[in-house]
Design a protein around this motif. Structure first.
Motif, PDB file in Angstrom:
ATOM      1  N   GLY A 168       0.778  -1.231   0.000  1.00 19.22           N
ATOM      2  CA  GLY A 168       0.000   0.000   0.000  1.00 19.22           C
ATOM      3  C   GLY A 168       0.805   1.273   0.000  1.00 19.22           C
ATOM      4  N   HIS A 169       1.948   1.296   0.643  1.00 17.37           N
ATOM      5  CA  HIS A 169       2.703   2.529   0.776  1.00 17.37           C
ATOM      6  C   HIS A 169       4.034   2.469   0.048  1.00 17.37           C
ATOM      7  CE1 HIS A 169       4.256  -0.196   3.780  1.00 17.37           C
ATOM      8  NE2 HIS A 169       5.366   0.506   3.790  1.00 17.37           N
ATOM      9  N   HIS A 206       1.078   9.557  -2.728  1.00 15.33           N
ATOM     10  CA  HIS A 206       0.489   9.749  -1.406  1.00 15.33           C
ATOM     11  C   HIS A 206      -1.011  10.005  -1.554  1.00 15.33           C
ATOM     12  CE1 HIS A 206      -0.341  11.648   2.503  1.00 15.33           C
ATOM     13  NE2 HIS A 206       0.730  10.993   2.929  1.00 15.33           N
ATOM     14  N   PRO A 207      -1.832   9.416  -0.691  1.00 12.58           N
ATOM     15  CA  PRO A 207      -3.283   9.577  -0.851  1.00 12.58           C
ATOM     16  C   PRO A 207      -3.768  11.017  -0.698  1.00 12.58           C
ATOM     17  CG  PRO A 207      -2.748   8.484   1.231  1.00 12.58           C
ATOM     18  CD  PRO A 207      -1.494   8.521   0.425  1.00 12.58           C
ATOM     19  N   GLU A 208      -2.993  11.870  -0.042  1.00 11.98           N
ATOM     20  CA  GLU A 208      -3.434  13.247   0.195  1.00 11.98           C
ATOM     21  C   GLU A 208      -2.774  14.254  -0.736  1.00 11.98           C
ATOM     22  OE1 GLU A 208      -5.838  13.970   2.138  1.00 11.98           O
ATOM     23  OE2 GLU A 208      -6.065  12.009   3.108  1.00 11.98           O
TER      24      GLU A 208
END
Length: 268
Positions: free
Chosen positions: A160-161, A224-226
């Motif tokens: 995921g990261h 990055h999700p944000e």
């Protein structure tokens, strides 16, 4: 001296050098990839029997001069030369991985509030980190201790990261682990090598290739999700004693990645 690893390393590097690179004629009946054992012995100025025994892991400990001659013949890089000297018994192998992160490194992490940073050991275990790293990849403390390891992330852990180029980063990390020269003398390194060799065919393939490359600067592309896509320069700095390293993630001023890091400070 690690006779088995010395022999395997010499063989892998001999097969990598072409006759033309060594100043030799290829000939018409060559079946051996790279150089023949006889050619390596000739170019290094040692007997064929002596070199054959070195490759077979049954020779005596070679002198520094012999190892230097072999390094020149096999066209080794600086990192590879250091590794050859280490497995040949001419440089000490350090296995004292202290579990304690030096206090000065912890103070430095606290002062780094603009760049994600962490401290790892020779096995790539995350030992300490700052708030910016949490904002970048999530909180490592939320994972069990065994899962706070970059190698396990790259070769079978959660994706995921991970950065987009995790396959290349995996190759680099394995080459760095091999370059440390702690295997098989260091029990902690030996355990993770045995674990990942059994569980990951890709790790087993990379480990068997015996690439040697100490990591100092690498580039990672993460999403990055944000804040979206970020290109980061990863600087790897050795800390005195214990085999610890400080890893800093930075981005060039004025770039979108630098602006993304500035936004991450709000989350941190």
């Amino acid at each position: 001296m690690n006779r088995r690893e010395l022999g395997g390393f010499l063989r892998s590097r001999r097969e990598r050098v072409t006759p033309e690179e060594a100043g030799l004629a290829r000939g018409v009946r060559r079946q051996t990839p790279g150089l023949r054992r006889e050619e390596v012995a000739l170019l290094a100025g040692i007997s064929v029997d002596y070199y054959v025994r070195l490759e077979q892991g049954r020779g005596p400990q070679p002198s520094r001069q012999v190892l230097a001659a072999l390094a020149r013949t096999l066209r080794l890089t600086g990192d590879e030369q250091d590794y050859l000297l280490r497995v040949g018994g001419q440089l000490p192998v350090r296995t004292d991985q202290s579990p304690e992160v030096p206090a000065n490194a912890l103070r430095l992490l606290d002062r780094l509030d603009e760049a994600p940073a962490m401290v790892v050991n020779a096995c790539w275990d995350l030992l300490a980190w700052n708030r910016m790293l949490v904002a970048l990849i999530g909180d490592p403390a939320a994972r069990p201790g065994k899962e706070r390891n970059t190698l396990r992330w790259l070769f079978g852990g959660s994706r995921g990261h991970l950065p987009d180029n995790h396959a290349e980063l995996g190759r680099q990390a394995v080459a760095d682990l091999r370059a440390a020269g702690r295997y098989p003398d260091d029990p902690q390194v030996r355990r993770i090598v045995e674990e990942l060799t059994a569980s990951s065919p890709r790790f087993a393939e990379l480990w068997a290739a015996r690439e040697i490359e100490v990591q100092r600067t690498v580039t990672k592309r993460m999403v990055h999700p944000e804040v979206g896509e970020i290109d980061l320069d990863c600087e790897i700095l050795s800390l005195p004693g214990g085999g610890h390293r400080l890893i800093l993630y930075t981005a060039a001023p004025g770039t979108t990645s630098r602006h993304a890091l500035d936004r991450l400070r709000a989350f941190a």
